[in-house]
Write a protein that holds these residues in place. Structure first.
Motif, PDB file in Angstrom:
ATOM      1  N   PHE A 297      -7.306   9.439  63.054  1.00  0.00           N
ATOM      2  CA  PHE A 297      -8.121   8.675  63.997  1.00  0.00           C
ATOM      3  C   PHE A 297      -7.712   8.998  65.430  1.00  0.00           C
ATOM      4  O   PHE A 297      -6.524   9.014  65.759  1.00  0.00           O
ATOM      5  CB  PHE A 297      -7.941   7.176  63.728  1.00  0.00           C
ATOM      6  CG  PHE A 297      -8.994   6.313  64.338  1.00  0.00           C
ATOM      7  CD1 PHE A 297     -10.197   6.100  63.694  1.00  0.00           C
ATOM      8  CD2 PHE A 297      -8.783   5.706  65.568  1.00  0.00           C
ATOM      9  CE1 PHE A 297     -11.167   5.284  64.260  1.00  0.00           C
ATOM     10  CE2 PHE A 297      -9.747   4.897  66.131  1.00  0.00           C
ATOM     11  CZ  PHE A 297     -10.940   4.685  65.477  1.00  0.00           C
ATOM     12  N   ASN A 298      -8.703   9.276  66.269  1.00  0.00           N
ATOM     13  CA  ASN A 298      -8.452   9.605  67.678  1.00  0.00           C
ATOM     14  C   ASN A 298      -8.260   8.302  68.460  1.00  0.00           C
ATOM     15  O   ASN A 298      -9.177   7.796  69.094  1.00  0.00           O
ATOM     16  CB  ASN A 298      -9.622  10.419  68.231  1.00  0.00           C
ATOM     17  CG  ASN A 298      -9.419  10.824  69.682  1.00  0.00           C
ATOM     18  OD1 ASN A 298      -8.411  10.500  70.297  1.00  0.00           O
ATOM     19  ND2 ASN A 298     -10.388  11.533  70.234  1.00  0.00           N
ATOM     20  N   TRP A 299      -7.056   7.778  68.422  1.00  0.00           N
ATOM     21  CA  TRP A 299      -6.784   6.502  69.074  1.00  0.00           C
ATOM     22  C   TRP A 299      -6.970   6.546  70.587  1.00  0.00           C
ATOM     23  O   TRP A 299      -7.554   5.608  71.153  1.00  0.00           O
ATOM     24  CB  TRP A 299      -5.376   6.024  68.724  1.00  0.00           C
ATOM     25  CG  TRP A 299      -5.254   5.565  67.310  1.00  0.00           C
ATOM     26  CD1 TRP A 299      -4.645   6.222  66.273  1.00  0.00           C
ATOM     27  CD2 TRP A 299      -5.783   4.362  66.742  1.00  0.00           C
ATOM     28  NE1 TRP A 299      -4.759   5.509  65.103  1.00  0.00           N
ATOM     29  CE2 TRP A 299      -5.441   4.352  65.360  1.00  0.00           C
ATOM     30  CE3 TRP A 299      -6.496   3.290  67.259  1.00  0.00           C
ATOM     31  CZ2 TRP A 299      -5.801   3.321  64.513  1.00  0.00           C
ATOM     32  CZ3 TRP A 299      -6.854   2.250  66.411  1.00  0.00           C
ATOM     33  CH2 TRP A 299      -6.517   2.263  65.058  1.00  0.00           C
ATOM     34  N   PRO A 300      -6.502   7.584  71.290  1.00  0.00           N
ATOM     35  CA  PRO A 300      -6.740   7.605  72.756  1.00  0.00           C
ATOM     36  C   PRO A 300      -8.219   7.623  73.102  1.00  0.00           C
ATOM     37  O   PRO A 300      -8.655   6.932  74.033  1.00  0.00           O
ATOM     38  CB  PRO A 300      -6.031   8.892  73.202  1.00  0.00           C
ATOM     39  CG  PRO A 300      -5.014   9.155  72.146  1.00  0.00           C
ATOM     40  CD  PRO A 300      -5.632   8.706  70.874  1.00  0.00           C
ATOM     41  N   GLY A 301      -9.026   8.411  72.370  1.00  0.00           N
ATOM     42  CA  GLY A 301     -10.454   8.452  72.648  1.00  0.00           C
ATOM     43  C   GLY A 301     -11.141   7.139  72.336  1.00  0.00           C
ATOM     44  O   GLY A 301     -11.988   6.662  73.108  1.00  0.00           O
ATOM     45  N   PHE A 302     -10.781   6.542  71.197  1.00  0.00           N
ATOM     46  CA  PHE A 302     -11.360   5.250  70.840  1.00  0.00           C
ATOM     47  C   PHE A 302     -11.009   4.190  71.869  1.00  0.00           C
ATOM     48  O   PHE A 302     -11.860   3.404  72.289  1.00  0.00           O
ATOM     49  CB  PHE A 302     -10.873   4.831  69.455  1.00  0.00           C
ATOM     50  CG  PHE A 302     -10.957   3.358  69.198  1.00  0.00           C
ATOM     51  CD1 PHE A 302     -12.183   2.748  68.949  1.00  0.00           C
ATOM     52  CD2 PHE A 302      -9.807   2.569  69.220  1.00  0.00           C
ATOM     53  CE1 PHE A 302     -12.257   1.383  68.728  1.00  0.00           C
ATOM     54  CE2 PHE A 302      -9.878   1.209  68.996  1.00  0.00           C
ATOM     55  CZ  PHE A 302     -11.110   0.613  68.752  1.00  0.00           C
ATOM     56  N   ARG A 303      -9.748   4.166  72.280  1.00  0.00           N
ATOM     57  CA  ARG A 303      -9.316   3.160  73.259  1.00  0.00           C
ATOM     58  C   ARG A 303     -10.057   3.327  74.577  1.00  0.00           C
ATOM     59  O   ARG A 303     -10.455   2.340  75.215  1.00  0.00           O
ATOM     60  CB  ARG A 303      -7.809   3.276  73.479  1.00  0.00           C
ATOM     61  CG  ARG A 303      -7.254   2.213  74.427  1.00  0.00           C
ATOM     62  CD  ARG A 303      -5.733   2.209  74.459  1.00  0.00           C
ATOM     63  NE  ARG A 303      -5.183   3.494  74.883  1.00  0.00           N
ATOM     64  CZ  ARG A 303      -4.572   4.351  74.081  1.00  0.00           C
ATOM     65  NH1 ARG A 303      -4.430   4.056  72.785  1.00  0.00           N
ATOM     66  NH2 ARG A 303      -4.087   5.488  74.535  1.00  0.00           N
ATOM     67  N   THR A 304     -10.268   4.580  74.987  1.00  0.00           N
ATOM     68  CA  THR A 304     -10.994   4.823  76.236  1.00  0.00           C
ATOM     69  C   THR A 304     -12.428   4.330  76.151  1.00  0.00           C
ATOM     70  O   THR A 304     -12.938   3.688  77.082  1.00  0.00           O
ATOM     71  CB  THR A 304     -10.978   6.319  76.572  1.00  0.00           C
ATOM     72  OG1 THR A 304      -9.617   6.769  76.680  1.00  0.00           O
ATOM     73  CG2 THR A 304     -11.697   6.595  77.876  1.00  0.00           C
ATOM     74  N   LEU A 305     -13.109   4.623  75.035  1.00  0.00           N
ATOM     75  CA  LEU A 305     -14.487   4.165  74.863  1.00  0.00           C
ATOM     76  C   LEU A 305     -14.551   2.645  74.805  1.00  0.00           C
ATOM     77  O   LEU A 305     -15.433   2.024  75.410  1.00  0.00           O
ATOM     78  CB  LEU A 305     -15.088   4.775  73.594  1.00  0.00           C
ATOM     79  CG  LEU A 305     -16.528   4.361  73.258  1.00  0.00           C
ATOM     80  CD1 LEU A 305     -17.484   4.739  74.386  1.00  0.00           C
ATOM     81  CD2 LEU A 305     -16.977   4.992  71.942  1.00  0.00           C
TER      82      LEU A 305
ATOM     83  N   PRO B 239     -18.122  10.035  64.496  1.00  0.00           N
ATOM     84  CA  PRO B 239     -19.042   8.898  64.400  1.00  0.00           C
ATOM     85  C   PRO B 239     -18.333   7.567  64.166  1.00  0.00           C
ATOM     86  O   PRO B 239     -18.737   6.542  64.718  1.00  0.00           O
ATOM     87  CB  PRO B 239     -19.930   9.272  63.209  1.00  0.00           C
ATOM     88  CG  PRO B 239     -19.943  10.767  63.221  1.00  0.00           C
ATOM     89  CD  PRO B 239     -18.564  11.167  63.661  1.00  0.00           C
ATOM     90  N   LEU B 240     -17.263   7.570  63.372  1.00  0.00           N
ATOM     91  CA  LEU B 240     -16.520   6.328  63.128  1.00  0.00           C
ATOM     92  C   LEU B 240     -15.920   5.794  64.422  1.00  0.00           C
ATOM     93  O   LEU B 240     -15.960   4.584  64.692  1.00  0.00           O
ATOM     94  CB  LEU B 240     -15.414   6.579  62.101  1.00  0.00           C
ATOM     95  CG  LEU B 240     -14.472   5.394  61.827  1.00  0.00           C
ATOM     96  CD1 LEU B 240     -15.254   4.193  61.301  1.00  0.00           C
ATOM     97  CD2 LEU B 240     -13.375   5.803  60.850  1.00  0.00           C
ATOM     98  N   GLU B 241     -15.375   6.673  65.241  1.00  0.00           N
ATOM     99  CA  GLU B 241     -14.766   6.245  66.495  1.00  0.00           C
ATOM    100  C   GLU B 241     -15.817   5.764  67.487  1.00  0.00           C
ATOM    101  O   GLU B 241     -15.579   4.819  68.243  1.00  0.00           O
ATOM    102  CB  GLU B 241     -13.947   7.394  67.071  1.00  0.00           C
ATOM    103  CG  GLU B 241     -12.716   7.723  66.231  1.00  0.00           C
ATOM    104  CD  GLU B 241     -12.271   9.163  66.322  1.00  0.00           C
ATOM    105  OE1 GLU B 241     -11.314   9.532  65.609  1.00  0.00           O
ATOM    106  OE2 GLU B 241     -12.878   9.938  67.098  1.00  0.00           O
TER     107      GLU B 241
END
Length: 278
Positions: free
Chosen positions: A26-34, A124-126
């Motif tokens: 899971f791309n945590w930095p990208g998810f957190r930014t979005l 897509p999940l993120e």
């Protein structure tokens, strides 16, 4: 005249472009930014996104409780103000969760800014998680502020904390996911207004926010029990007053199933690029 040395020219000719960053899991930095982007969107205009819904709820309380409250008998042995307050809180949760994700995606499409969230390496999940949780945050935050605001008008005992937390959380997620679907489907603001006016608002007002659905004549009474908003409001109200019109087990099962189904649809829409790649 080109002053580049032959060695440098050869290096450039044989160079390969840098490989994209590989995210394992899971791309945590990208998810957190979005997610933070979605939260900051509504936080910047707090007067509109937080203050206005609270004022609207207080106006409802003024009309139904202060103006005509003395003429309204208790509902199921509960004071009328205590009965409608949970419904008003849930109504703000539903409306604001839907508005956050739907307006974010539609504005990005209309303004040609889809690349802002499609270009980064997000799955897509993120994408779905970022938009849905951002919408849920707004819905829950507005609901909490509304809860505090209506306390001077209604005595709200907290009878079942699990019901308040579950139904508030699942309601904000369902409407956040519905907002994603509506935002991806809509091509202009008229389409979004149609969803709000002909789907969200009727289902909200016909779900027992201000009355007991068991007092409705048939076939409206039976039809109300197929309205998922009825179970959201009924379960949320049960958390406060300890009374429910419908089956709590049915409400938990139906709302959980709808949330999962909506999440799957949203994943498919991002995976296929539905109305995002055209």
């Amino acid at each position: 005249m080109n002053d580049m040395s032959p060695v440098r020219a050869a290096e450039i000719a044989t160079a390969t472009p840098p490989a994209p960053r590989a995210y394992h899991g899971f791309n945590w930095p990208g998810f957190r930014t979005l997610y933070l982007r979605e939260v900051k969107r509504f936080w910047k205009v707090g007067t509109q996104t937080l203050g206005a819904p609270v004022v609207t709820s207080l106006l409802y309380m003024m009309v139904f409780v202060v103006a005509v409250g003395g003429a309204r008998p208790a509902v199921g042995g509960v004071a009328f103000a205590t009965f409608i307050a949970p419904g008003l809180i849930m109504m703000t949760i539903l409306n604001n969760a839907f508005a956050n994700s739907s307006s974010s995606l539609l504005q990005a499409k209309v303004n040609g800014l889809v690349g802002d969230f499609m270009t980064p390496p997000l799955t897509p999940l993120e994408h779905v998680a970022g938009f849905a949780l951002g919408a849920a945050t707004r819905g829950l935050l507005v609901g909490t502020v509304t809860w505090i605001a209506v306390l001077p008008f209604a005595d709200l005992p907290l009878t079942h904390l699990w019901a308040v937390l579950y139904f508030a959380g699942v309601a904000s997620m369902i409407l956040g996911l519905l907002g994603i679907m509506a935002g991806l489907w809509a091509e202009k603001f008229d389409h979004m207004a149609a969803v709000t006016n002909f789907v969200i608002m009727p289902m909200t007002f016909l779900s027992g926010t201000f009355y007991l659905v068991d007092r409705l004549p048939e076939p409206f009474r039976t039809a109300s029990h197929f309205n998922p908003f009825f179970y959201l409001i009924d379960g949320f109200r049960y958390g406060f007053i300890g009374q429910a019109e419908g089956s709590l087990l049915t409400g938990v099962g139906m709302t959980a199933g709808i949330a999962i189904a909506f999440a799957c649809v949203c994943l498919w829409m991002f995976e296929s690029g539905y109305k995002l790649k055209t």
